[in-house]
Design an enzyme around this catalytic site. Structure first.
Site, PDB file in Angstrom:
ATOM      1  N   TYR A   1       0.842  -1.205   0.000  1.00 42.81           N
ATOM      2  CA  TYR A   1       0.000   0.000   0.000  1.00 42.81           C
ATOM      3  C   TYR A   1       0.871   1.247   0.000  1.00 42.81           C
ATOM      4  CZ  TYR A   1      -3.174   3.549   1.947  1.00 42.81           C
ATOM      5  OH  TYR A   1      -3.889   4.705   2.173  1.00 42.81           O
TER       6      TYR A   1
ATOM      7  N   GLU B   1     -11.391   6.087   5.750  1.00 47.12           N
ATOM      8  CA  GLU B   1     -10.745   6.827   6.846  1.00 47.12           C
ATOM      9  C   GLU B   1     -11.696   6.935   8.034  1.00 47.12           C
ATOM     10  OE1 GLU B   1      -7.696   7.670   7.170  1.00 47.12           O
ATOM     11  OE2 GLU B   1      -6.868   7.689   5.139  1.00 47.12           O
TER      12      GLU B   1
ATOM     13  N   TRP C   1      -4.903   1.114  10.464  1.00 46.99           N
ATOM     14  CA  TRP C   1      -5.141   1.141   9.029  1.00 46.99           C
ATOM     15  C   TRP C   1      -4.940  -0.257   8.435  1.00 46.99           C
ATOM     16  CZ3 TRP C   1      -7.862   3.630   5.807  1.00 46.99           C
ATOM     17  CH2 TRP C   1      -7.673   3.469   4.433  1.00 46.99           C
TER      18      TRP C   1
END
Length: 202
Positions: free
Chosen positions: A31, A53, A61
């Site tokens: 990522y 988010e 995350w």
């Protein structure tokens, strides 16, 4: 062996420097290398980032990234019109979906934000609305603790989005969004990704 205390970049087995959060987990590394910090300038992509988010709030995350395929399936690739039409039955369906984060307020926020995204089309549209808050300078961090978690721009963006009906768009969440979509470059100066967005020079 990973150093016990390190807040600068870590050199990977490929010889490339990455921040600690992107240095170990293969999914996070992928990522970081291919997606994080690159500009997102399409409505559907930006709505997806805002949604994810929001779901990330209070979680890691890495958790969201692992669940992203399930999120995309559950929310029809974050197609604004489709999600905006979700009703109570859809909320209950999503609350039973073990593949996503089953938080009723966050699910409802994704629906609310899809509706707000569509409403913004009568003005400048979501992309231009968000990107108008791009600051004139970007951080130049050499250590992780040099990276801010909010900024005057993320505070202003948060207030502006709330005024337009968006939910779960607090200043910290919006700063994370700004980092993720290249509005600010918070790659550490010695990272191999510093300056990769094309928005900011090295």
């Amino acid at each position: 062996m990973t150093p016990a205390v390190t807040t600068g970049s870590i050199i990977g087995d490929d010889g490339l420097a990455r921040p600690p959060w992107a240095a170990v987990d293969p999914l996070m590394r992928e990522y970081y290398d291919t997606e994080w910090g690159l500009p997102v300038r399409d409505e559907q992509g930006l709505y997806e980032r805002i949604s994810l988010e929001a779901f990330q709030a209070g979680l890691s995350w890495a958790t969201i990234l692992r669940k992203r395929p399930a999120f995309r399936a559950a929310f029809h690739d974050f197609h604004p019109e489709t999600v905006a039409a979700f009703g109570p039955a859809d909320v209950e369906r999503l609350m039973l979906d073990a593949g996503i984060v089953r938080n009723r307020l966050k699910i409802q926020a994704a629906i609310t934000n899809a509706q707000a995204t569509i409403a913004l089309r009568d003005d400048c549209g979501l992309v231009d609305f968000v990107w108008q808050f791009q600051p004139v300078t970007t951080p130049v961090p050499t250590m992780h603790e040099h990276i801010p978690t909010t900024s005057p721009e993320s505070i202003a963006l948060s207030k502006a989005l709330r005024k337009r009906g968006f939910a779960f768009v607090g200043p910290t969440t919006m700063y994370a969004l700004m980092e993720a979509i290249g509005m600010v470059d918070t790659h550490l100066l010695d990272s191999h990704r510093r300056g990769s967005s094309g928005v900011w020079p090295h």
